[in-house]
Design a protein around this motif. Structure first.
Motif, PDB file in Angstrom:
ATOM      1  N   TYR A  42      -8.968   3.523  -4.399  1.00  0.00           N
ATOM      2  CA  TYR A  42      -7.890   4.703  -3.466  1.00  0.00           C
ATOM      3  C   TYR A  42      -7.118   5.265  -4.894  1.00  0.00           C
ATOM      4  O   TYR A  42      -7.065   3.603  -5.587  1.00  0.00           O
ATOM      5  CB  TYR A  42      -6.937   3.984  -3.017  1.00  0.00           C
ATOM      6  N   ALA A  43      -6.731   5.993  -4.667  1.00  0.00           N
ATOM      7  CA  ALA A  43      -5.104   6.225  -6.129  1.00  0.00           C
ATOM      8  C   ALA A  43      -4.147   6.078  -4.936  1.00  0.00           C
ATOM      9  O   ALA A  43      -3.881   6.733  -3.914  1.00  0.00           O
ATOM     10  CB  ALA A  43      -5.687   7.597  -6.040  1.00  0.00           C
ATOM     11  N   VAL A  44      -3.268   5.622  -5.880  1.00  0.00           N
ATOM     12  CA  VAL A  44      -1.926   5.336  -5.235  1.00  0.00           C
ATOM     13  C   VAL A  44      -0.655   5.537  -6.229  1.00  0.00           C
ATOM     14  O   VAL A  44      -0.919   5.446  -7.261  1.00  0.00           O
ATOM     15  CB  VAL A  44      -1.795   3.572  -4.773  1.00  0.00           C
ATOM     16  N   ARG A  45      -0.164   5.591  -5.982  1.00  0.00           N
ATOM     17  CA  ARG A  45       1.138   6.856  -6.383  1.00  0.00           C
ATOM     18  C   ARG A  45       2.738   5.508  -5.158  1.00  0.00           C
ATOM     19  O   ARG A  45       2.569   6.162  -4.714  1.00  0.00           O
ATOM     20  CB  ARG A  45       1.472   8.340  -6.338  1.00  0.00           C
ATOM     21  N   SER A  46       3.498   6.035  -6.957  1.00  0.00           N
ATOM     22  CA  SER A  46       4.662   5.385  -5.663  1.00  0.00           C
ATOM     23  C   SER A  46       6.062   6.156  -6.858  1.00  0.00           C
ATOM     24  O   SER A  46       5.602   6.744  -7.916  1.00  0.00           O
ATOM     25  CB  SER A  46       4.766   4.117  -5.582  1.00  0.00           C
TER      26      SER A  46
ATOM     27  N   LYS B 244       2.350  -4.590 -10.101  1.00  0.00           N
ATOM     28  CA  LYS B 244       1.959  -5.788  -9.798  1.00  0.00           C
ATOM     29  C   LYS B 244       1.925  -6.465  -8.813  1.00  0.00           C
ATOM     30  O   LYS B 244       1.550  -7.267  -8.299  1.00  0.00           O
ATOM     31  CB  LYS B 244       3.877  -5.843 -10.349  1.00  0.00           C
ATOM     32  N   ASP B 245       2.363  -5.533  -7.895  1.00  0.00           N
ATOM     33  CA  ASP B 245       2.588  -5.447  -6.204  1.00  0.00           C
ATOM     34  C   ASP B 245       1.123  -5.805  -5.564  1.00  0.00           C
ATOM     35  O   ASP B 245       0.850  -5.900  -4.684  1.00  0.00           O
ATOM     36  CB  ASP B 245       3.659  -4.677  -5.485  1.00  0.00           C
ATOM     37  N   LEU B 246       0.865  -4.263  -6.040  1.00  0.00           N
ATOM     38  CA  LEU B 246      -0.653  -4.413  -5.682  1.00  0.00           C
ATOM     39  C   LEU B 246      -1.683  -5.193  -6.075  1.00  0.00           C
ATOM     40  O   LEU B 246      -2.014  -5.653  -4.877  1.00  0.00           O
ATOM     41  CB  LEU B 246      -1.279  -2.900  -5.941  1.00  0.00           C
TER      42      LEU B 246
ATOM     43  N   LEU C 178       2.975  -1.565   0.912  1.00  0.00           N
ATOM     44  CA  LEU C 178       4.117  -1.085   0.018  1.00  0.00           C
ATOM     45  C   LEU C 178       4.953  -1.271   0.299  1.00  0.00           C
ATOM     46  O   LEU C 178       6.264  -0.436  -0.626  1.00  0.00           O
ATOM     47  CB  LEU C 178       3.313   0.226  -0.729  1.00  0.00           C
ATOM     48  N   GLU C 179       6.359   0.257   1.581  1.00  0.00           N
ATOM     49  CA  GLU C 179       6.587  -0.111   2.034  1.00  0.00           C
ATOM     50  C   GLU C 179       7.535  -1.504   2.786  1.00  0.00           C
ATOM     51  O   GLU C 179       8.659  -1.271   2.112  1.00  0.00           O
ATOM     52  CB  GLU C 179       6.353   1.223   3.401  1.00  0.00           C
TER      53      GLU C 179
ATOM     54  N   GLN D 289       9.418   3.812  -2.380  1.00  0.00           N
ATOM     55  CA  GLN D 289       9.333   4.926  -1.704  1.00  0.00           C
ATOM     56  C   GLN D 289       7.745   5.941  -2.754  1.00  0.00           C
ATOM     57  O   GLN D 289       7.358   5.370  -3.114  1.00  0.00           O
ATOM     58  CB  GLN D 289      11.067   5.575  -2.389  1.00  0.00           C
ATOM     59  N   ASP D 290       8.383   7.093  -1.600  1.00  0.00           N
ATOM     60  CA  ASP D 290       7.070   7.685  -1.854  1.00  0.00           C
ATOM     61  C   ASP D 290       6.321   7.627  -1.937  1.00  0.00           C
ATOM     62  O   ASP D 290       5.286   8.076  -2.836  1.00  0.00           O
ATOM     63  CB  ASP D 290       7.764   8.029  -3.362  1.00  0.00           C
ATOM     64  N   VAL D 291       5.353   6.999  -1.340  1.00  0.00           N
ATOM     65  CA  VAL D 291       4.321   6.322  -1.391  1.00  0.00           C
ATOM     66  C   VAL D 291       3.092   7.862  -0.872  1.00  0.00           C
ATOM     67  O   VAL D 291       3.368   8.239  -0.082  1.00  0.00           O
ATOM     68  CB  VAL D 291       4.242   5.262  -0.423  1.00  0.00           C
TER      69      VAL D 291
END
Lengths: 370, 303
Positions: free
Chosen positions: B225-229, B237-239, B276-277, B282-284
């Motif tokens: 998956y491509a993820v962005r925030s 770090k969190d992922l 993530l939330e 934000q803006d995930v």
């Protein structure tokens, strides 16, 4: 053949398009010869001297005049006490001092005295070469003066030395410098420039492409050196012309023989240059190696500036393996003494041997891989 | 066309090429993909007869690179990593020189280089040193092609060249291939791998995989998956601390998230978003991603 011609054409383009290279090739020889010829000379004229003359009689004045009128000396100062000697030397105004005894004329005429008349010569030996030369000049003038005096008083046997400076009666220093500069310039252009140009191909990566081509190492080497051989020959001609026309050097021997010997010397230098380039990784390295390994010894140890006879044994031995040591007497022999191969065969053979040796060595070291 | 069997080469204690074997077929664009210092240049220099291997043997166009090196030098075209042109010679003079070195002339093989050369011909009297990176590259390619080689070795042709020129360059390589030329090219750019027929992924002197680009990416068997925030650093770090995550790394402006187990995409993405939330991102933005050669390279490197 076409390949080879293309390579040489390319090489000439490299040389002629780089302003620095052109300047070194054609500006430097002229500047060096002119500099060595006009500016640097070991003849001394009008050296400043001081005279301390407490007797101040006819004889001491006559001797002083003779010294000054010789052209070597210029009376800078007349001193009154010995205490003034030290400051005069210290400020550097004078190079030599002449000190007369209080009763110079009287002591000369008085044959009954135990000690003969003395004149003291004091030199500034912080520059030993100049000091020695000045003292020698002064001694010669005094000896001359003495002879004249003795001639006036018959009955005293006198030995008069007649000196004659053969081949260079005026003792022009330029007779030494022109051949010396020639050994230096030809070494510089042939060895240093070739080693740099080959190192440049390595540094820029073009050597990699040349190697991965059907060009043989001998093509690369010959292609690199031929243009420099031509240019160096032109240089040699320019230096000789300057020597003949500007400095009045003689050309007593065969000009063809001189040209041949020049080509031989260039072969030695070129093969040294190739050898250096097989060792050096980049242009800087090649430059350092040729400057320290070739130019310095050529200048200092070949007998061009300092006489080899007065060097320590070790340096004399090193001098033997320097090509210029053998080339220098060849140029002088041909130009100044007018001798031919019957005299210069030994030097020539040694240079032939050197050329073959270094050529074989550099061919062996020139790798056709990285 | 190129056969390499167990080639090794060391510099002092460093093993630059370590037991490499591979085969390149005639008329193929073969890519050697790997980061700087992977040993690509050393391998190229062995194949172009510039270096001798410590162990193993290799043939190019049927000729042994050690014993047949003289004949081989007639048949290979080589473009080294640095632009090996004479900077003080003009475009035309460079080309003429390399043509005559190989005993040919520009006119004789003009057809082969024409499509490339017409682009730099307007500048033919300009000195090579004054050309832009892209034009230098084209000139270097012309010089390597002028003697009509059987195999072309291009060592990192894309380095120091802008993306547009790089793309043009690859178009040229593809059209050269249609004329039967075999091309071996090395590159550190993973995106260029997709343009080759086959690639070898190269790392620390060893080959990690050899396949078509599709074969390489097809072997990637984890959901990606491509993820962005709003905060990339914190995101990575969190992922990495999330449960069920195999790996996570920056990939352009996204983070690529490799999961351990297959799961329906919708459900997995929901889980990631919720996680993530809860970490107040934000803006995930989350979407399924296709594995690229780079993803495969990273995976192979970790194994």
């Amino acid at each position: 053949m076409n390949r080879f011609a293309a390579f040489i054409k390319k090489e000439f383009r490299h040389i002629l398009r780089d302003r620095r290279t052109v300047l070194i090739l054609f500006g430097m020889p002229v500047v060096q010869v002119l500099l060595f010829g006009f500016v640097l000379s070991n003849e001394i004229k009008n050296a400043a001297i001081a005279v301390l003359d407490p007797s101040n009689d006819a004889e001491s004045i006559a001797l002083t005049n003779k010294l000054v009128s010789s052209g070597y000396f210029r009376l800078e100062k007349t001193l009154n006490t010995t205490a003034e000697l030290e400051p005069a030397f210290r400020t550097g105004h004078i190079k030599m001092a002449v000190v007369f005894p209080p009763d110079f004329a009287a002591s000369q005429d008085d044959n009954t005295r135990e000690a003969p008349a003395t004149v003291q010569l004091i030199g500034d030996a912080s520059d030993p070469n100049t000091a020695t030369t000045l003292i020698n000049y002064a001694n010669a003038v005094i000896a001359d003066y003495q002879l004249e005096k003795a001639g006036a008083a018959p009955g005293v046997p006198v030995v008069r030395a007649e000196t004659r400076m053969r081949y260079n009666p005026e003792q022009k220093a330029v007779f030494n410098f022109v051949p010396g500069v020639m050994t230096l310039i030809l070494m510089l252009v042939s060895a240093m420039m070739t080693s740099i140009t080959i190192a440049r191909e390595k540094e820029l990566g073009t050597m990699e492409v040349l190697l991965v081509s059907p060009l043989k190492p001998i093509h690369i080497i010959l292609g690199k050196t031929t243009p420099y051989l031509v240019l160096t020959l032109i240089n040699a001609a320019v230096i000789v012309m300057l020597g003949l026309l500007v400095f009045g050097m003689p050309m007593r021997g065969s000009i063809l023989l001189l040209a041949g010997e020049c080509v031989l010397y260039m072969f030695v230098a070129l093969s040294l240059g190739i050898f250096i380039s097989t060792r050096a990784k980049d242009q800087m390295g090649a430059m350092f190696m040729s400057a320290l390994g070739l130019l310095m010894p050529t200048m200092l140890l070949s007998g061009f500036i300092f006489p080899r006879e007065s060097m320590p044994q070790v340096l004399q031995a090193i001098g033997v393996i320097i090509p210029a040591t053998w080339f220098n007497p060849v140029i002088k022999g041909i130009m100044i003494k007018g001798v031919g191969l019957d005299v210069l065969w030994k030097e020539t053979l040694i240079m032939v041997a050197m050329a073959l040796f270094f050529l074989a060595l550099s061919m062996r070291n020139f790798k056709d891989r990285l | 066309m190129v056969e390499i069997e167990h080639i090794s080469k060391s510099y002092d204690t460093l093993k630059a090429v370590d037991d490499v074997s591979l085969t390149v077929a005639r008329g193929e664009i073969f890519g050697l993909i790997g980061p700087d210092g992977a040993g690509k240049t050393t391998l190229f220099r062995i194949l172009t007869t510039l270096l001798l291997p410590d162990e193993g043997r290799a043939t190019v166009d049927g000729l042994d690179v050690v014993r047949g090196y003289k004949q081989l030098r007639q048949r290979v075209g080589y473009m080294p990593g640095r632009f090996s042109l004479y900077q003080d010679l003009s475009v035309e003079e460079n080309l003429e020189f390399f043509a005559s070195v190989f005993g040919t002339s520009v006119a004789e093989n003009y057809d082969l280089i024409a499509p490339i050369y017409v682009q730099i011909e307007p500048f033919k009297s300009r000195r090579a040193g004054a050309l832009s990176g892209g034009m230098k590259q084209k000139l270097a390619l012309c010089c390597a092609l002028i003697h009509k080689p059987e195999v072309l070795f291009l060592d990192e042709p894309g380095t120091g060249v802008d993306p547009v020129s790089r793309k043009e360059f690859w178009d040229m390589l593809r059209s050269l291939r249609t004329q039967g030329l075999t091309i071996v090219v090395s590159t550190p750019y993973m995106d260029e791998a997709a343009l080759c027929d086959r690639v070898a992924l190269f790392q620390k002197g060893r080959i990690m995989a050899i396949d078509t680009p599709e074969g390489i990416t097809g072997a990637f068997d984890h959901p990606l998956y491509a993820v962005r925030s709003d905060n990339m650093y914190r995101l990575l770090k969190d992922l990495r601390q999330m449960e069920g995550v195999a790996d996570c790394y920056a990939f352009g402006e996204y983070a690529h998230l490799k999961m351990q187990q297959d799961a329906p995409a919708e459900k997995a993405m929901k889980g990631i978003r919720a996680y993530l939330e809860s970490k107040s991102h934000q803006d995930v933005e989350i979407s399924p991603a296709e594995a690229s050669v780079e993803d495969c390279f990273i995976e192979l490197m970790k194994n």
